[in-house]
Scaffold this motif. Structure first.
Motif, PDB file in Angstrom:
ATOM      1  N   GLN A 184       0.834  -1.203   0.000  1.00  0.00           N
ATOM      2  CA  GLN A 184       0.000   0.000   0.000  1.00  0.00           C
ATOM      3  C   GLN A 184       0.868   1.253   0.000  1.00  0.00           C
ATOM      4  N   GLY A 185       1.895   1.252   0.838  1.00  0.00           N
ATOM      5  CA  GLY A 185       2.789   2.406   0.891  1.00  0.00           C
ATOM      6  C   GLY A 185       3.491   2.653  -0.423  1.00  0.00           C
ATOM      7  N   ARG A 186       3.976   1.590  -1.068  1.00  0.00           N
ATOM      8  CA  ARG A 186       4.642   1.745  -2.377  1.00  0.00           C
ATOM      9  C   ARG A 186       3.685   2.304  -3.414  1.00  0.00           C
ATOM     10  N   MET A 187       2.487   1.754  -3.420  1.00  0.00           N
ATOM     11  CA  MET A 187       1.504   2.180  -4.422  1.00  0.00           C
ATOM     12  C   MET A 187       1.143   3.659  -4.276  1.00  0.00           C
ATOM     13  N   THR A 188       0.996   4.117  -3.050  1.00  0.00           N
ATOM     14  CA  THR A 188       0.589   5.512  -2.850  1.00  0.00           C
ATOM     15  C   THR A 188       1.678   6.503  -3.242  1.00  0.00           C
ATOM     16  N   ARG A 189       2.897   6.010  -3.439  1.00  0.00           N
ATOM     17  CA  ARG A 189       3.983   6.899  -3.876  1.00  0.00           C
ATOM     18  C   ARG A 189       4.096   6.997  -5.395  1.00  0.00           C
ATOM     19  N   ILE A 190       3.331   6.192  -6.128  1.00  0.00           N
ATOM     20  CA  ILE A 190       3.294   6.337  -7.588  1.00  0.00           C
ATOM     21  C   ILE A 190       2.677   7.702  -7.907  1.00  0.00           C
ATOM     22  N   PRO A 191       3.339   8.539  -8.718  1.00  0.00           N
ATOM     23  CA  PRO A 191       2.870   9.925  -8.898  1.00  0.00           C
ATOM     24  C   PRO A 191       1.393  10.060  -9.272  1.00  0.00           C
ATOM     25  N   ALA A 192       0.917   9.253 -10.211  1.00  0.00           N
ATOM     26  CA  ALA A 192      -0.487   9.379 -10.631  1.00  0.00           C
ATOM     27  C   ALA A 192      -1.435   9.021  -9.485  1.00  0.00           C
ATOM     28  N   ILE A 193      -1.046   8.051  -8.665  1.00  0.00           N
ATOM     29  CA  ILE A 193      -1.876   7.654  -7.532  1.00  0.00           C
ATOM     30  C   ILE A 193      -1.809   8.702  -6.433  1.00  0.00           C
ATOM     31  N   SER A 194      -0.618   9.190  -6.166  1.00  0.00           N
ATOM     32  CA  SER A 194      -0.466  10.246  -5.168  1.00  0.00           C
ATOM     33  C   SER A 194      -1.339  11.447  -5.508  1.00  0.00           C
ATOM     34  N   LYS A 195      -1.384  11.787  -6.784  1.00  0.00           N
ATOM     35  CA  LYS A 195      -2.222  12.909  -7.236  1.00  0.00           C
ATOM     36  C   LYS A 195      -3.693  12.609  -7.029  1.00  0.00           C
ATOM     37  N   PHE A 196      -4.100  11.368  -7.316  1.00  0.00           N
ATOM     38  CA  PHE A 196      -5.509  10.984  -7.172  1.00  0.00           C
ATOM     39  C   PHE A 196      -5.946  10.986  -5.705  1.00  0.00           C
ATOM     40  N   LEU A 197      -5.000  10.791  -4.797  1.00  0.00           N
ATOM     41  CA  LEU A 197      -5.313  10.772  -3.372  1.00  0.00           C
ATOM     42  C   LEU A 197      -5.324  12.159  -2.742  1.00  0.00           C
ATOM     43  N   GLU A 198      -4.924  13.155  -3.501  1.00  0.00           N
ATOM     44  CA  GLU A 198      -4.899  14.517  -2.964  1.00  0.00           C
ATOM     45  C   GLU A 198      -6.314  15.091  -2.835  1.00  0.00           C
ATOM     46  N   PRO A 199      -6.537  15.964  -1.854  1.00  0.00           N
ATOM     47  CA  PRO A 199      -7.840  16.643  -1.754  1.00  0.00           C
ATOM     48  C   PRO A 199      -8.158  17.391  -3.044  1.00  0.00           C
TER      49      PRO A 199
END
Length: 223
Positions: free
Chosen positions: A181-196
């Motif tokens: 989960q931690g690795r996945m959330t650091r993928i740029p496109a995913i990190s962006k999708f998780l942003e408010p």
């Protein structure tokens, strides 16, 4: 030339959310048309857009796509998120469908006659049936299948986040899944999708449930 991708669904997660996740990872921009009235749904039916009278509906590449698994598979194939060969794909599909089984139980919570009992069932099945499978699969590899990112990885991340919303600390017994989960959330496109402010939808609220009831003319709670 095909136009912009358009999603037609309710303004909430449901079965469209995994599609939103996959499009985000593929970095595909899209517009959304929200179903808010029975009349909108009936127009889709009369126009012949809903083959089995169900949403989600995704307009993409000149096609009107329905059935969640078919849509996910199409996106995964198009954007190289479905493995290198037929053996990879069948493994990806098995993992993906297992994740979807678990997520669908969570999706049905707002419509449940006994949400507390359903929560207990979800937690028991997550810890006893589903998470152990992924814990074992991720004991060495970075991703579930073939050493590369696939749609199954994206759905597993989505599922783990949904589980943690309901059961804080549920991944404590599954360190490989938590590390994944931690690795996945650091993928740029995913990190962006998780942003408010992203197109990711919040947990279902009363307005979401009420809209679905009215559009489909159903009474809650479902038995």
């Amino acid at each position: 030339m095909a136009g912009k991708v358009v999603l037609q669904y309710f303004n909430g997660r449901g079965k469209m959310e995994s599609i939103r996740w996959l499009l985000a990872v593929a970095e595909v921009d899209y517009d959304e048309v929200y179903l808010t009235t029975r009349e909108q749904y009936e127009k889709l039916l009369s126009d012949g857009d809903l083959m089995f009278q169900q949403v989600p509906l995704v307009e993409m590449d000149g096609m009107k796509l329905i059935q969640t698994k078919a849509i996910l598979n199409y996106i995964a194939e198009k954007y190289n998120l479905h493995g290198k060969d037929i053996k990879d794909r069948v493994m990806i599909n098995m993992y993906s469908e297992g994740v979807m089984d678990l997520m669908e139980m969570i999706m049905m919570l707002p419509f449940s006659a006994d949400a507390n009992a359903q929560l207990e069932t979800i937690q028991t099945k997550a810890k006893g049936r589903y998470l152990p499978v992924f814990e074992k699969a991720l004991s060495g590899p970075m991703y579930l299948v073939g050493g590369k990112l696939s749609c199954a990885d994206v759905q597993l991340l989505e599922c783990t986040l949904m589980l943690e919303e309901k059961f804080v600390g549920i991944l404590a017994e599954f360190p490989n899944v938590k590390s994944f989960q931690g690795r996945m959330t650091r993928i740029p496109a995913i990190s962006k999708f998780l942003e408010p402010g992203s197109k990711r939808k919040p947990q279902p609220d009363e307005t979401y449930v009420k809209t679905i009831m009215e559009v489909f003319k159903i009474k809650l709670p479902l038995k």
